[in-house]
Design a protein around this motif. Structure first.
Motif, PDB file in Angstrom:
ATOM      1  N   ALA A   1       0.825  -1.212   0.000  1.00 41.98           N
ATOM      2  CA  ALA A   1       0.000   0.000   0.000  1.00 41.98           C
ATOM      3  C   ALA A   1       0.857   1.260   0.000  1.00 41.98           C
ATOM      4  O   ALA A   1       0.488   2.273  -0.607  1.00 41.98           O
ATOM      5  N   ILE A   2       2.015   1.193   0.665  1.00 37.40           N
ATOM      6  CA  ILE A   2       2.900   2.363   0.731  1.00 37.40           C
ATOM      7  C   ILE A   2       3.730   2.511  -0.539  1.00 37.40           C
ATOM      8  O   ILE A   2       3.781   3.592  -1.151  1.00 37.40           O
ATOM      9  N   TRP A   3       4.389   1.431  -0.940  1.00 31.51           N
ATOM     10  CA  TRP A   3       5.415   1.542  -1.980  1.00 31.51           C
ATOM     11  C   TRP A   3       4.894   1.389  -3.396  1.00 31.51           C
ATOM     12  O   TRP A   3       5.538   1.850  -4.347  1.00 31.51           O
ATOM     13  N   MET A   4       3.725   0.767  -3.560  1.00 33.00           N
ATOM     14  CA  MET A   4       3.206   0.612  -4.919  1.00 33.00           C
ATOM     15  C   MET A   4       2.934   1.958  -5.597  1.00 33.00           C
ATOM     16  O   MET A   4       3.399   2.196  -6.722  1.00 33.00           O
ATOM     17  N   PRO A   5       2.190   2.887  -4.950  1.00 31.55           N
ATOM     18  CA  PRO A   5       1.995   4.184  -5.620  1.00 31.55           C
ATOM     19  C   PRO A   5       3.303   4.948  -5.806  1.00 31.55           C
ATOM     20  O   PRO A   5       3.467   5.664  -6.800  1.00 31.55           O
ATOM     21  N   ILE A   6       4.244   4.793  -4.868  1.00 33.03           N
ATOM     22  CA  ILE A   6       5.532   5.469  -5.011  1.00 33.03           C
ATOM     23  C   ILE A   6       6.295   4.930  -6.212  1.00 33.03           C
ATOM     24  O   ILE A   6       6.871   5.694  -7.005  1.00 33.03           O
ATOM     25  N   VAL A   7       6.296   3.605  -6.382  1.00 32.38           N
ATOM     26  CA  VAL A   7       6.978   2.997  -7.537  1.00 32.38           C
ATOM     27  C   VAL A   7       6.330   3.448  -8.841  1.00 32.38           C
ATOM     28  O   VAL A   7       7.023   3.803  -9.802  1.00 32.38           O
ATOM     29  N   PHE A   8       5.006   3.449  -8.886  1.00 26.99           N
ATOM     30  CA  PHE A   8       4.318   3.920 -10.089  1.00 26.99           C
ATOM     31  C   PHE A   8       4.664   5.377 -10.368  1.00 26.99           C
ATOM     32  O   PHE A   8       4.845   5.781 -11.516  1.00 26.99           O
ATOM     33  N   GLY A   9       4.743   6.182  -9.313  1.00 29.41           N
ATOM     34  CA  GLY A   9       5.112   7.580  -9.492  1.00 29.41           C
ATOM     35  C   GLY A   9       6.507   7.731 -10.067  1.00 29.41           C
ATOM     36  O   GLY A   9       6.737   8.552 -10.968  1.00 29.41           O
ATOM     37  N   VAL A  10       7.449   6.938  -9.569  1.00 26.65           N
ATOM     38  CA  VAL A  10       8.827   7.000 -10.074  1.00 26.65           C
ATOM     39  C   VAL A  10       8.891   6.553 -11.526  1.00 26.65           C
ATOM     40  O   VAL A  10       9.596   7.146 -12.355  1.00 26.65           O
ATOM     41  N   VAL A  11       8.147   5.489 -11.862  1.00 20.77           N
ATOM     42  CA  VAL A  11       8.117   4.999 -13.255  1.00 20.77           C
ATOM     43  C   VAL A  11       7.557   6.071 -14.187  1.00 20.77           C
ATOM     44  O   VAL A  11       8.084   6.302 -15.288  1.00 20.77           O
ATOM     45  N   ILE A  12       6.496   6.731 -13.758  1.00 22.93           N
ATOM     46  CA  ILE A  12       5.900   7.796 -14.577  1.00 22.93           C
ATOM     47  C   ILE A  12       6.893   8.939 -14.757  1.00 22.93           C
ATOM     48  O   ILE A  12       7.017   9.512 -15.846  1.00 22.93           O
ATOM     49  N   LEU A  13       7.603   9.291 -13.687  1.00 24.56           N
ATOM     50  CA  LEU A  13       8.623  10.335 -13.798  1.00 24.56           C
ATOM     51  C   LEU A  13       9.718   9.944 -14.794  1.00 24.56           C
ATOM     52  O   LEU A  13      10.218  10.775 -15.563  1.00 24.56           O
ATOM     53  N   ALA A  14      10.081   8.661 -14.781  1.00 23.92           N
ATOM     54  CA  ALA A  14      11.189   8.206 -15.619  1.00 23.92           C
ATOM     55  C   ALA A  14      10.799   8.085 -17.087  1.00 23.92           C
ATOM     56  O   ALA A  14      11.605   8.403 -17.975  1.00 23.92           O
ATOM     57  N   TYR A  15       9.597   7.621 -17.355  1.00 24.56           N
ATOM     58  CA  TYR A  15       9.224   7.295 -18.740  1.00 24.56           C
ATOM     59  C   TYR A  15       8.118   8.175 -19.311  1.00 24.56           C
ATOM     60  O   TYR A  15       7.870   8.142 -20.521  1.00 24.56           O
ATOM     61  N   GLY A  16       7.431   8.960 -18.468  1.00 25.01           N
ATOM     62  CA  GLY A  16       6.357   9.800 -18.975  1.00 25.01           C
ATOM     63  C   GLY A  16       6.859  11.147 -19.454  1.00 25.01           C
ATOM     64  O   GLY A  16       7.904  11.632 -19.024  1.00 25.01           O
ATOM     65  N   SER A  17       6.109  11.743 -20.355  1.00 25.72           N
ATOM     66  CA  SER A  17       6.448  13.078 -20.860  1.00 25.72           C
ATOM     67  C   SER A  17       5.201  13.711 -21.435  1.00 25.72           C
ATOM     68  O   SER A  17       4.179  13.038 -21.659  1.00 25.72           O
ATOM     69  N   ASP A  18       5.258  15.019 -21.680  1.00 29.54           N
ATOM     70  CA  ASP A  18       4.119  15.713 -22.277  1.00 29.54           C
ATOM     71  C   ASP A  18       3.860  15.257 -23.705  1.00 29.54           C
ATOM     72  O   ASP A  18       2.789  15.520 -24.253  1.00 29.54           O
ATOM     73  N   ALA A  19       4.844  14.579 -24.302  1.00 26.20           N
ATOM     74  CA  ALA A  19       4.655  14.064 -25.659  1.00 26.20           C
ATOM     75  C   ALA A  19       3.728  12.844 -25.675  1.00 26.20           C
ATOM     76  O   ALA A  19       3.168  12.501 -26.713  1.00 26.20           O
ATOM     77  N   SER A  20       3.586  12.194 -24.515  1.00 29.85           N
ATOM     78  CA  SER A  20       2.704  11.021 -24.435  1.00 29.85           C
ATOM     79  C   SER A  20       1.806  11.119 -23.203  1.00 29.85           C
ATOM     80  O   SER A  20       1.880  10.282 -22.297  1.00 29.85           O
TER      81      SER A  20
END
Length: 508
Positions: free
Chosen positions: A6-25
């Motif tokens: 419950a604690i680390w799952m949203p944090i991991v998803f947040g880090v993944v989004i930071l690493a691979y997400g962009s305004d282009a997608s």
């Protein structure tokens, strides 16, 4: 493992989004954030189904060595007090992601990631059983919220972000000193062991003051509440929702986990001060809400008044008062979150929060008007809504405790109706006098699902609160017994006017 997930799952998803997400997608970012928040919410549901309501001890406990040299552990657990707050945090995160779906168009990845990381950190606060672990989570929540206000906020966002950060950070420094003192006294950072630690009255008073400053700022209590209206007004909609629905509860939860069980005798002796400050918040801040012209600021002051009920319920030390206060915390999460979402729906269309810029909205947005009227009614404590249950329990406890305190607390129902319904009247009803109001379109399917979910929860808790109160009952019985017994073999009166046990404690 449930709590760690419950604690680390949203944090991991947040880090993944930071690493691979962009305004282009942005589409990928939004769906990834929704998937991560939904999965994180589903992870918390077994906490409800597998929770033993008759057990007094912490449940779902996880423990591992972290920093051996200082006896600091990665220790997690929940009881009936914290369970619903964990689930509420995960649910509100889903609502925030849905609310931002079409609204946030720049730095989408950073926005979504900030909320997911913040969600994990807040859940960590509610689960931590180690003092340093609690402090790390407690302080770490400031960083994503500071960025959310400072980057995506309004014109005065930098001022509001700095004010929010400095108020809450400075308040927490005293808490750190208290934690280190308890470590030197006990030799560990185990919060549950601190509950049993023998402390003199002088030590308890000093610790209580340190904890009180940290948690009172976070709630926030009068007079250290001035950062909250500024933060709400400048924050984006999602920031306001999380701030009101969850972050204010971190301070209230701190009272239950630290102040009352660690310093029970000091809590009883100093309860009169807290009760007085709570009544000022309920009455004075309610009057301040009446004169607001900005919808967000009005609801922000309303939140301060409603949280005054929470601290009032805590410090009367009655079972119904404690349960009513915790019910109020959960209910306020539903209602305040929904109120800020409603304001966000209007702001997305008109780009104004000023009440004078509206009027006659019901003519163009009838479905939205139903939701806003319902949540406004819940906000002022309408029976059969969750807003009524907690306030009624606290007022009943206050009347049993002291009639005049109960009478003063009950004025909140009148004031709540005054400012909530006055806002609704000016925003929703009357003729359409502005062109932009005439051009409004009703709620979208996304907004309808979001608001109807919170409406159903508000109604369900108002009609049948038993599942909520049953979960917290045993834990609060245990807490109250611990506080009432105290840690001193005999009562040591403090040299404070009108604050003796005899004037504060109800007849046994």
């Amino acid at each position: 493992m449930i709590l760690s997930l419950a604690i680390w799952m949203p944090i991991v998803f947040g880090v993944v989004i930071l690493a691979y997400g962009s305004d282009a997608s942005p589409r990928f970012v939004r769906w990834m954030a929704l998937f991560g928040s939904l999965l994180s919410f589903l992870v918390t549901l077994p906490l409800i189904s597998d929770f033993d309501r008759a057990e007094r001890a912490m449940q779902f406990v996880e423990q591992a060595d972290w920093i051996d040299r200082f006896h600091i552990q990665y220790a997690l657990g929940v009881d009936g007090i914290s369970l619903w707050l964990v689930v509420l945090t995960a649910l509100i995160t889903v609502m925030v992601v849905v609310a931002a779906w079409e609204v946030i168009t720049s730095r989408v990845a950073q926005y979504m990631a900030a909320f997911l990381i913040l969600s994990g950190l807040m859940i960590g606060v509610f689960c931590a059983l180690d003092g340093i672990l609690f402090y790390v989570f407690f302080e770490a929540t400031l960083i994503p919220m500071y960025l959310i206000i400072g980057i995506w906020g309004g014109p005065r966002r930098v001022y509001a972000a700095f004010k929010f950060f400095l108020y809450t950070l400075l308040g927490s420094l005293l808490m750190l000193i208290a934690l280190l003192y308890l470590y030197n006294k006990s030799g560990n950072f185990d919060i549950l062991a601190w509950h049993q630690q023998a402390l003199s009255m002088h030590e308890q008073v000093m610790l209580f003051i340190a904890f009180f400053v940290a948690f009172a700022v976070k709630v926030p209590m009068w007079p250290v509440h001035t950062w909250l209206p500024d933060a709400h007004v400048e924050a984006p909609t999602g920031g306001s929702v999380v701030l009101a629905a969850i972050m204010l509860k971190l301070g209230a939860y701190g009272f239950l986990r630290f102040s009352l069980p660690i310093a029970p005798d000091a809590s009883q002796s100093l309860a009169g001060i807290v009760i007085a400050l709570s009544l000022i918040a309920v009455i004075y801040v309610g009057l301040v809400a009446l004169v607001q012209t900005d919808m967000k600021k009005l609801v922000a002051y309303s939140s301060i008044a409603h949280m005054g009920f929470v601290t009032l319920g805590f410090f009367m030390f009655t079972q119904i008062g404690l349960e009513g206060a915790v019910v109020q915390m959960i209910s306020h999460g539903f209602i305040s979150g929904a109120m800020f979402l409603c304001i966000g729906v209007l702001y997305d269309r008109v780009h104004s929060r000023e009440i004078i810029d509206y009027g006659g909205v019901v003519n163009t947005m009838p479905k939205f008007a139903v939701f806003m009227v319902f949540f406004a009614m819940a906000n002022c404590g309408l029976p059969a809504t969750s807003g009524f249950v907690g306030e009624f329990m606290v007022i009943l406890a206050a009347v049993q405790f002291n009639f005049w305190i109960g009478l003063l607390a009950a004025t909140a129902l009148i004031l709540g109706a005054a400012y909530s319904l006055w806002m609704v009247k000016r925003v929703l009803f009357g003729p359409v006098v502005h062109t932009h109001v005439a051009q409004l379109h009703d709620v979208s399917r996304r907004e309808f699902v979001m608001l109807s979910t919170l409406a159903l929860l508000t109604l369900a808790m108002g009609v049948y609160p038993k599942p909520f109160t049953d979960v917290m009952h045993v834990s609060l019985v245990n807490l109250r017994e611990h506080v009432m017994v105290g840690k001193l073999s005999s009562a040591i009166p403090l040299s404070l006017p009108n604050l003796s046990h005899s004037t504060l404690l109800p007849a046994q």
